[in-house]
Write a protein that holds these residues in place. Sequence first.
Motif, short mmCIF file in Angstrom:
data_model
loop_
_atom_site.label_atom_id
_atom_site.label_comp_id
_atom_site.label_asym_id
_atom_site.label_seq_id
_atom_site.Cartn_x
_atom_site.Cartn_y
_atom_site.Cartn_z
N UNK B 252 -2.93 -4.82 0.13
CA UNK B 252 -4.37 -4.77 0.34
C UNK B 252 -4.87 -6.04 1.04
N UNK B 253 -4.75 -7.16 0.32
CA UNK B 253 -5.41 -8.40 0.75
C UNK B 253 -5.06 -8.85 2.17
N UNK B 260 -8.91 -5.45 8.59
CA UNK B 260 -9.96 -4.68 7.90
C UNK B 260 -9.67 -3.18 7.94
N UNK B 261 -8.43 -2.83 8.22
CA UNK B 261 -8.08 -1.40 8.29
C UNK B 261 -8.15 -0.85 9.71
N UNK B 262 -8.68 -1.64 10.62
CA UNK B 262 -8.88 -1.16 11.98
C UNK B 262 -7.72 -1.47 12.89
N UNK B 263 -7.81 -1.23 14.18
CA UNK B 263 -8.95 -0.59 14.84
C UNK B 263 -9.08 0.88 14.43
N UNK B 264 -10.29 1.32 14.29
CA UNK B 264 -10.52 2.66 13.72
C UNK B 264 -9.94 2.68 12.33
N UNK B 270 -3.24 3.08 2.14
CA UNK B 270 -3.81 3.87 1.04
C UNK B 270 -4.64 3.02 0.07
N UNK B 271 -4.17 1.80 -0.20
CA UNK B 271 -4.92 0.98 -1.16
C UNK B 271 -6.29 0.60 -0.61
N UNK B 272 -6.38 0.38 0.70
CA UNK B 272 -7.67 0.05 1.31
C UNK B 272 -8.58 1.27 1.25
N UNK B 273 -7.98 2.42 1.57
CA UNK B 273 -8.74 3.66 1.53
C UNK B 273 -9.24 3.97 0.11
N UNK B 274 -8.36 3.73 -0.85
CA UNK B 274 -8.73 3.97 -2.26
C UNK B 274 -9.86 3.05 -2.69
N UNK B 275 -9.76 1.80 -2.27
CA UNK B 275 -10.82 0.84 -2.64
C UNK B 275 -12.16 1.29 -2.06
#
Lengths: 444, 315
Positions: B252-253, B260-264, B270-275
């Motif tokens: 995650x971190x 930040x999960x990007x671009x797009x 999954x952990x970022x999406x879950x958060x």
Amino acid sequence: MKRQSWKVALAAAVVGCAGAFSSSDAKANELTLCWAAWDPANALVELSKDFEAQSGIKMKFEFVPWPNFADRMLNELNSRGRLCDLMIGDSQWIGGAAENGHYVKLNDFFAKEGISMKDFIPATVTGYAEWPKGTPNYWALPAFGDVVGWTYRKDWFSRPDLRAEFRKKHGRDLAAPKTLAELKEIGMFFQGREIDGRKVFGAAIYTERGSEGITMGVTNILYNYGFQYSDPKKPYSLEGFVNSEAAVRGLQFYKDLYDCCTPPGSSDWYMSETIDAFKSGQVAMQMNFAFIWPGVEADPKVGGGRSGYFPNPAGPGGHFAQLGGQGISVVSYSTRRDAALQYIKWFAQPKVQEKWWAAGGYSALRAVVEAPGFATSQPYAQTFLDSMAIVKDFWAEPAYASLLLAMQKRVHDFVVAGRGTAKQALDGLVRDWNDIFKDEGKKK
Amino acid sequence: MKVNPVDRAAQATPPALARQLRGLSDRALAWIFVGPTVFLLLAINIFPLLWTVWLSFTNYQVNRPNRAVTFVGLSNYQRILTDGDIWITMQATAHFLIWTLVLQVLIGFTLAYLINKKFRGNDLWTTVIVLPMMLSPAVVGNFWTFLYQPQIGLFNYVVGFFTGKDPASFSMIADVSLAPWAIVIVDTWMWTPFVMLICLAGLRSIPDSIYEAAECDRASKWRQFWTITIPMVAPFLMLAVLFRGIENFKMFDLVVQLTGGGPGSTTELTSINLKREAFEKWRTGYASAYAVILFVTVFGLASIYVKALNKVKAR
């Protein structure tokens, strides 16, 4: 020896209790105000010293950087925390905060203290204070008027060689753009150009993915191409409004602007990154909220007349700008509600609001912004007034966070990642928003 | 005469309590001792797990306390498993997981093999190599964003220097095709030393006598490597893969700080999406179902892997 230990323990306990009582007394005389960590917050700290002197109440501040502000503060409200007595929350939180009982309703207080919402800029009342929108139910006092506008390098725009070249190429003067088409032309004109031995770029625009950045940027263009959140006659009816042909063209324009005219690597930029790009001389124009303008003006490299300001340019479908700014609310879980209300009463005074503007805070009080000398009081004051007259805001529904994140994803996927088409992005957004409104029970 | 602590504790026990305890069986005493720990474990681990499972069957939203909570059956699970976007995040996670493991194992083992040779400055090099894993992921993420900066970044400059490409012509974290590799590179840079240390422990546990016996049998270095080194280090390697696999599945971190999960949504693991589902959209019931699915996946894969690890160890 044993007896002596007991005595020592007893004495420590008594001292501890006394300390606890005295600290709780001190806390009763303290107020904590929560806001984002940015320049206006520092101005408010200075301004609040007058309140401390007058009331004898000590002000404490909890400021969180913008990218984490919503996360941190909404967690605080949802967990019914008592950290904040006063909250300067983002405009979109108002629906959720009102419906979930996080904010104190201020109608009775306003009536009792003679505070009238008619004294504030109407857009700020609708944007920061009302829920449901358009009804006289107030949950905040407009505290900080803000709007997305543009900054440009006036010194570059006034260079004779560049002006001549631009005139030759486009048949008009190189000046602050009035339309989005002009904005793009200027962006392309500066992109990759060498100025003072440095490669510069057209414009810094919002592209941030994590919080709200790209949405706060793209809406400025979408509105001006004719995008609407829903059918004005039928609330929550999105099809053909969110994804209208005009809106699709607007989204395509934002992507084109990103592709043609922004610095390389600017794929995750929000307020601070665009400020940095402008102040470091990387870009000719910068999209950003008006709150940065006092800082630009004071900057030794780009301030002092080297920069100019213009409202978001008009598009083929209208002339609007994305509303920013916040209202100040009393958190309903606060144990110091009276003192918090006392602060709002103090803050609403015209003299305090005048001082607020002078300190770098954008007052929303009409008496301040409609005063005869206001428009000329700062180089950006007229642009602020012009921009505040054309504002539009994002959804302020209780489910705003879900609505926002869906838009962040769809728009970023298209504009920055280049996935799919503008039509597919907006069609996808309609599906996401419909699902959210169905979950909310607002749509069948 | 010196009294031992157990006798001293026995003497200090009040007679009434001592009488009561005397009647207790060993089993009851054992329960008294482990009881508080079991209680804490139940309260901190098991109860939240069961509560999450329960929430996953509801439409509960933690930010909507006034809204009625209704039982929605398996609909959260159905929505997650049929959501194309979630499968995209799963693919992004799989790409990240597989490539980081492959690179970290290869580079980590190679480094361990080299460090295991006795040479001058061996200790200094070991310290230098393990430095990245001592840094905070937030710090690493932050400074790699500068290294990847197209105009001033050292990474782009080095790539440009060796390839002749204009450093400003590509952006590792803004380009859809490069961003997944950008996070793989940073994680590999940071955590290869960890794999190296585990491999080093494995290499140093191999007795010299085995190699000496192989030398007597005139086994070539290549044969020694494949028939002695690899089989004996394999359990250590597998352990390293298990640790890194579990860690990277919930990465995650570092990635949030970098892209930040990007671009797009290119690097939205999954952990970022879950958060985002749990603490930004506040869809608690939905996010609980998501968490249960991830838990079952990790638990299942880890169980299979541990069985395989035990088999390798048994050999």
